[in-house]
Design a protein around this motif. Sequence first.
Motif, PDB file in Angstrom:
ATOM      1  N   CYS A  85       0.851  -1.185   0.000  1.00 16.99           N
ATOM      2  CA  CYS A  85       0.000   0.000   0.000  1.00 16.99           C
ATOM      3  C   CYS A  85       0.891   1.240   0.000  1.00 16.99           C
ATOM      4  O   CYS A  85       1.400   1.655   1.038  1.00 16.99           O
ATOM      5  N   PHE A 129      -5.780   3.850  -2.802  1.00 16.78           N
ATOM      6  CA  PHE A 129      -6.568   2.660  -3.114  1.00 16.78           C
ATOM      7  C   PHE A 129      -6.367   2.249  -4.568  1.00 16.78           C
ATOM      8  O   PHE A 129      -6.097   1.085  -4.863  1.00 16.78           O
ATOM      9  N   VAL A 166      -7.230   2.159   4.024  1.00 20.43           N
ATOM     10  CA  VAL A 166      -7.157   1.735   2.617  1.00 20.43           C
ATOM     11  C   VAL A 166      -6.937   0.221   2.544  1.00 20.43           C
ATOM     12  O   VAL A 166      -7.560  -0.468   1.718  1.00 20.43           O
TER      13      VAL A 166
END
Length: 414
Positions: A85, A129, A166
């Motif tokens: 991420c 995202f 997220v």
Amino acid sequence: MTLKLFKNAHVFTPRTGPAPAAGAAQGEIFEIADGCLLVENGRIAALGERREVEEKRGGRAVEMEIDLDGAPVIPGFVDPHTHACFAALREEEFSMRLAGKPYLEILKAGGGILSSVRSVRAASGDELFRFSKALLDATLRYGTTTIEIKSGYGLDTENELKLLDVIDRLGRETPQSVVPTFMGAHAVPEEYGTKPDAYVKLLRDEMLPAVVKQGVARFCDIFCEEGVFSVPESRAILEKARELGLKLKIHADEVNDLGGAVLAGELRAASAEHLLAASDAGIAALAGGGVVAVLLPATAYSLKKPFARARAMIERGVPVALATDLNPGSCFCRSMPFVFSLAVLGMNMTPEEALTGATLNAAWAIGMEKEAGSLEPGKLADFVVLDGRSPAALAYASGSRPIRSVWKTGEKMA
Ligand code: NIG
Ligand code: FE
């Protein structure tokens, strides 16, 4: 209620025992030459020879009957260590490493993890995202059906919570099962550069309680390394995390042997990760503490360092798992088949040991052993159909994608 029948499957799977598979058990793979799989509502309802499975089916109509043509079928890969991420790649830093600048020097100069922190702080949750979803989609095509994702590019309360949010959304809005880990102790952020003690205090007194209140993270991880977090600092943070109900992981002895593996054994962490420089005492401590060693051979390869001593670990009874480490810096690898081939050809694991490492032991490392990591009734119908004759094809066809199809909860994904 949906029912699907997969027939003509050459099944290869580890089987769940009471603990992660260690020693000789790491190499035990069960094989069904002419197997059938009955999938009910996304889970395995029955698995075995055709006659047994037909009995379980009991004449019920199936929505789909799929002939796998005798191809090898293995559990979907479980990738138990990623930093997937983030908001931007760091290819220019890779060129610096190729030119001879060491990974930890780049970090010390304010690059590396700290440069990812700058781009993550500037990104919105939606941007993060979208970027991360594309990474996850790529891992799915390579057969990863369950994935752990660490935070650790926020390094303040607000941005760590943003990352975990997220990661949680990735779990809900993408097909893969996602396990979130809090890694606020990934580096000391620039604003605390000269006062690491104050950052450790912030982690203990503010960030960890806020993360637990948010309720997304299941594990707490820390980068125990020279110039990052020392063993006493790591202990202080992990003890607090445990007190608050998180399970523990440690990036241990990745570049230097600080004693991170010894600490992991002492704390009975769920896993210790990297371990390129782990000492014999470290390996003994992992065995004694029942800690899963999560090895990341693609990181060693990308950092041009010797591989972790997988054979010594297996011989001394440490359960070994395999992971990509997918991150923008030390290792931008999205392929578990590549990790599998490095495990076999670089670390001398057998294909059977590597299969257990990339599935069942990986599931144990992230608390997913009841859901994933093997093909057994009750578990998710997550599997990969290989192009070849056995799981060894993953190493034999090194550098390619010897995969015919990827299935998540009985649905075709790739
Ligand atoms: O596992 N060692 C620390 N963390 C990652 C690298 C993160 C990065 O370079 O962005 C690792 O190698
Ligand atoms: Fe890592």
